[in-house]
Design a protein around this motif. Structure first.
Motif, PDB file in Angstrom:
ATOM      1  N   VAL A  29       0.830  -1.202   0.000  1.00 13.07           N
ATOM      2  CA  VAL A  29       0.000   0.000   0.000  1.00 13.07           C
ATOM      3  C   VAL A  29       0.867   1.256   0.000  1.00 13.07           C
ATOM      4  O   VAL A  29       0.629   2.198  -0.774  1.00 13.07           O
ATOM      5  N   VAL A  30       1.881   1.301   0.838  1.00 14.70           N
ATOM      6  CA  VAL A  30       2.740   2.486   0.937  1.00 14.70           C
ATOM      7  C   VAL A  30       3.496   2.725  -0.366  1.00 14.70           C
ATOM      8  O   VAL A  30       3.572   3.866  -0.846  1.00 14.70           O
ATOM      9  N   TYR A  31       4.025   1.665  -0.967  1.00 10.64           N
ATOM     10  CA  TYR A  31       4.739   1.829  -2.241  1.00 10.64           C
ATOM     11  C   TYR A  31       3.796   2.301  -3.342  1.00 10.64           C
ATOM     12  O   TYR A  31       4.142   3.189  -4.132  1.00 10.64           O
ATOM     13  N   ALA A  36       2.015   6.904  -6.592  1.00  7.78           N
ATOM     14  CA  ALA A  36       0.885   7.716  -7.063  1.00  7.78           C
ATOM     15  C   ALA A  36       1.052   9.177  -6.665  1.00  7.78           C
ATOM     16  O   ALA A  36       0.672  10.073  -7.422  1.00  7.78           O
ATOM     17  N   LEU A  37       1.617   9.437  -5.501  1.00  9.36           N
ATOM     18  CA  LEU A  37       1.873  10.820  -5.092  1.00  9.36           C
ATOM     19  C   LEU A  37       2.934  11.463  -5.976  1.00  9.36           C
ATOM     20  O   LEU A  37       2.783  12.608  -6.403  1.00  9.36           O
ATOM     21  N   VAL A  38       3.999  10.709  -6.257  1.00  8.70           N
ATOM     22  CA  VAL A  38       5.089  11.246  -7.075  1.00  8.70           C
ATOM     23  C   VAL A  38       4.604  11.586  -8.483  1.00  8.70           C
ATOM     24  O   VAL A  38       5.016  12.583  -9.067  1.00  8.70           O
ATOM     25  N   VAL A  39       3.704  10.786  -9.026  1.00  7.04           N
ATOM     26  CA  VAL A  39       3.210  11.016 -10.377  1.00  7.04           C
ATOM     27  C   VAL A  39       1.946  11.877 -10.369  1.00  7.04           C
ATOM     28  O   VAL A  39       1.768  12.771 -11.201  1.00  7.04           O
ATOM     29  N   GLY A  40       1.044  11.640  -9.418  1.00  6.42           N
ATOM     30  CA  GLY A  40      -0.268  12.279  -9.412  1.00  6.42           C
ATOM     31  C   GLY A  40      -0.264  13.754  -9.072  1.00  6.42           C
ATOM     32  O   GLY A  40      -1.030  14.526  -9.663  1.00  6.42           O
ATOM     33  N   LEU A  78       0.033 -10.266 -16.868  1.00  7.46           N
ATOM     34  CA  LEU A  78       0.535 -10.721 -18.170  1.00  7.46           C
ATOM     35  C   LEU A  78       1.848 -10.030 -18.536  1.00  7.46           C
ATOM     36  O   LEU A  78       2.712 -10.627 -19.181  1.00  7.46           O
ATOM     37  N   TYR A  79       1.998  -8.769 -18.139  1.00 13.86           N
ATOM     38  CA  TYR A  79       3.182  -8.005 -18.493  1.00 13.86           C
ATOM     39  C   TYR A  79       4.280  -8.048 -17.437  1.00 13.86           C
ATOM     40  O   TYR A  79       5.463  -8.018 -17.761  1.00 13.86           O
ATOM     41  N   PHE A  80       3.888  -8.079 -16.173  1.00 13.30           N
ATOM     42  CA  PHE A  80       4.870  -7.977 -15.094  1.00 13.30           C
ATOM     43  C   PHE A  80       5.048  -9.266 -14.303  1.00 13.30           C
ATOM     44  O   PHE A  80       5.869  -9.320 -13.404  1.00 13.30           O
ATOM     45  N   GLY A  81       4.251 -10.282 -14.584  1.00 17.91           N
ATOM     46  CA  GLY A  81       4.367 -11.551 -13.887  1.00 17.91           C
ATOM     47  C   GLY A  81       3.627 -11.554 -12.560  1.00 17.91           C
ATOM     48  O   GLY A  81       2.888 -10.633 -12.221  1.00 17.91           O
ATOM     49  N   PHE A  82       3.839 -12.633 -11.818  1.00 14.53           N
ATOM     50  CA  PHE A  82       3.196 -12.800 -10.518  1.00 14.53           C
ATOM     51  C   PHE A  82       3.954 -12.017  -9.454  1.00 14.53           C
ATOM     52  O   PHE A  82       5.145 -11.780  -9.578  1.00 14.53           O
ATOM     53  N   GLY A  83       3.258 -11.639  -8.398  1.00 11.39           N
ATOM     54  CA  GLY A  83       3.947 -11.170  -7.220  1.00 11.39           C
ATOM     55  C   GLY A  83       3.707  -9.746  -6.766  1.00 11.39           C
ATOM     56  O   GLY A  83       2.805  -9.048  -7.220  1.00 11.39           O
ATOM     57  N   PHE A  84       4.564  -9.372  -5.859  1.00 13.69           N
ATOM     58  CA  PHE A  84       4.506  -8.113  -5.127  1.00 13.69           C
ATOM     59  C   PHE A  84       4.495  -6.900  -6.051  1.00 13.69           C
ATOM     60  O   PHE A  84       3.671  -5.999  -5.907  1.00 13.69           O
ATOM     61  N   ASN A  85       5.418  -6.869  -7.012  1.00  8.85           N
ATOM     62  CA  ASN A  85       5.552  -5.692  -7.885  1.00  8.85           C
ATOM     63  C   ASN A  85       4.299  -5.446  -8.713  1.00  8.85           C
ATOM     64  O   ASN A  85       3.933  -4.293  -8.959  1.00  8.85           O
ATOM     65  N   THR A  86       3.663  -6.498  -9.159  1.00 11.76           N
ATOM     66  CA  THR A  86       2.445  -6.346  -9.961  1.00 11.76           C
ATOM     67  C   THR A  86       1.336  -5.709  -9.141  1.00 11.76           C
ATOM     68  O   THR A  86       0.613  -4.837  -9.634  1.00 11.76           O
ATOM     69  N   VAL A  87       1.209  -6.120  -7.901  1.00 11.63           N
ATOM     70  CA  VAL A  87       0.183  -5.520  -7.033  1.00 11.63           C
ATOM     71  C   VAL A  87       0.513  -4.057  -6.764  1.00 11.63           C
ATOM     72  O   VAL A  87      -0.382  -3.203  -6.772  1.00 11.63           O
ATOM     73  N   VAL A  88       1.785  -3.737  -6.557  1.00  5.95           N
ATOM     74  CA  VAL A  88       2.181  -2.348  -6.313  1.00  5.95           C
ATOM     75  C   VAL A  88       1.828  -1.478  -7.519  1.00  5.95           C
ATOM     76  O   VAL A  88       1.306  -0.363  -7.369  1.00  5.95           O
ATOM     77  N   ALA A 152      -6.482   1.535  -1.843  1.00  8.25           N
ATOM     78  CA  ALA A 152      -5.299   0.672  -1.938  1.00  8.25           C
ATOM     79  C   ALA A 152      -5.335  -0.456  -0.915  1.00  8.25           C
ATOM     80  O   ALA A 152      -4.990  -1.595  -1.239  1.00  8.25           O
ATOM     81  N   ILE A 153      -5.758  -0.159   0.298  1.00 12.58           N
ATOM     82  CA  ILE A 153      -5.823  -1.205   1.323  1.00 12.58           C
ATOM     83  C   ILE A 153      -6.815  -2.289   0.921  1.00 12.58           C
ATOM     84  O   ILE A 153      -6.555  -3.480   1.084  1.00 12.58           O
ATOM     85  N   SER A 154      -7.934  -1.878   0.358  1.00 12.95           N
ATOM     86  CA  SER A 154      -8.934  -2.876  -0.027  1.00 12.95           C
ATOM     87  C   SER A 154      -8.510  -3.660  -1.263  1.00 12.95           C
ATOM     88  O   SER A 154      -8.698  -4.873  -1.329  1.00 12.95           O
ATOM     89  N   VAL A 155      -7.914  -3.004  -2.251  1.00 10.26           N
ATOM     90  CA  VAL A 155      -7.503  -3.708  -3.479  1.00 10.26           C
ATOM     91  C   VAL A 155      -6.327  -4.642  -3.183  1.00 10.26           C
ATOM     92  O   VAL A 155      -6.212  -5.708  -3.801  1.00 10.26           O
ATOM     93  N   ALA A 156      -5.482  -4.296  -2.239  1.00  9.83           N
ATOM     94  CA  ALA A 156      -4.326  -5.144  -1.917  1.00  9.83           C
ATOM     95  C   ALA A 156      -4.748  -6.503  -1.365  1.00  9.83           C
ATOM     96  O   ALA A 156      -3.966  -7.455  -1.422  1.00  9.83           O
ATOM     97  N   THR A 157      -5.973  -6.614  -0.880  1.00  9.76           N
ATOM     98  CA  THR A 157      -6.416  -7.903  -0.341  1.00  9.76           C
ATOM     99  C   THR A 157      -6.620  -8.953  -1.423  1.00  9.76           C
ATOM    100  O   THR A 157      -6.668 -10.140  -1.113  1.00  9.76           O
ATOM    101  N   ILE A 158      -6.729  -8.552  -2.685  1.00  5.97           N
ATOM    102  CA  ILE A 158      -6.856  -9.555  -3.749  1.00  5.97           C
ATOM    103  C   ILE A 158      -5.504  -9.905  -4.345  1.00  5.97           C
ATOM    104  O   ILE A 158      -5.435 -10.631  -5.335  1.00  5.97           O
TER     105      ILE A 158
END
Length: 173
Positions: A29-31, A36-40, A78-88, A152-158
């Motif tokens: 969530v923090v990442y 999003a803050l840096v870009v948004g 499909l583009y970034f694979g499984f895992g932490f980075n894709t969720v971020v 972000a907290i809610s979407v991270a649960t999936i």
């Protein structure tokens, strides 16, 4: 009452695992929100300063928000694979809209008389932005940040559906 005692004993027995999952959930969530803050925030400022860009920027972030979260994560997988980075990356995309929109609104809502006073004092447009408009838009930005955190907290649960851990693992498995 029996459910509460069972839940308490489960949490005590699995405290180490739950703590590790909580930390990973929080990091995702923090990442995501940090990116999003840096870009948004700059996108919101661009939208406020250049009115012709505003509909384009806000429309793109609206379209991203319209995609269902599980579908977006599947596409990203499909583009970034499984895992932490894709969720971020998914959390980053979902957090953009509230941050961009609230930054835009915050800067646009600064009273014209305050802006005229700054111009009367000889401030350039960049000084007006950083010394007047941006500080006065911080309450709006914080509201967007709060909304982005909830999303972000809610979407991270999936995240476990695409190979990330987090508290969603306890829900799904």
């Amino acid at each position: 009452m029996n459910f509460i005692t069972e839940l308490g004993s489960y949490m005590i027995e699995n405290m180490d695992e739950l703590l590790a999952l909580s930390i990973e959930h929080l990091l995702m969530v923090v990442y995501g929100i940090g990116l999003a803050l840096v870009v948004g925030v700059p996108l919101g400022i661009l939208a406020a300063k250049f009115e012709k860009l505003a509909p384009i920027i806000i429309s793109i972030t609206n379209v991203i928000q319209l995609i269902p979260s599980l579908a977006l994560l599947a596409i990203l997988m499909l583009y970034f694979g499984f895992g932490f980075n894709t969720v971020v990356i998914g959390l980053f995309l979902y957090s953009l809209l509230p941050i961009v929109k609230n930054t835009y609104v915050g800067i646009k809502e600064v009273d014209d008389s305050i802006m005229e006073a700054g111009v009367g004092n000889g401030m350039t447009s960049l000084q007006l932005l950083y010394k007047i408009q941006f500080p006065l838009s911080i309450p709006f930005l914080m509201a967007g940040l709060r909304l982005a955190a909830v999303i972000a907290i809610s979407v991270a649960t999936i995240g476990p559906y695409i190979g990330a851990d987090g508290l969603g693992r306890e829900i799904i498995y």
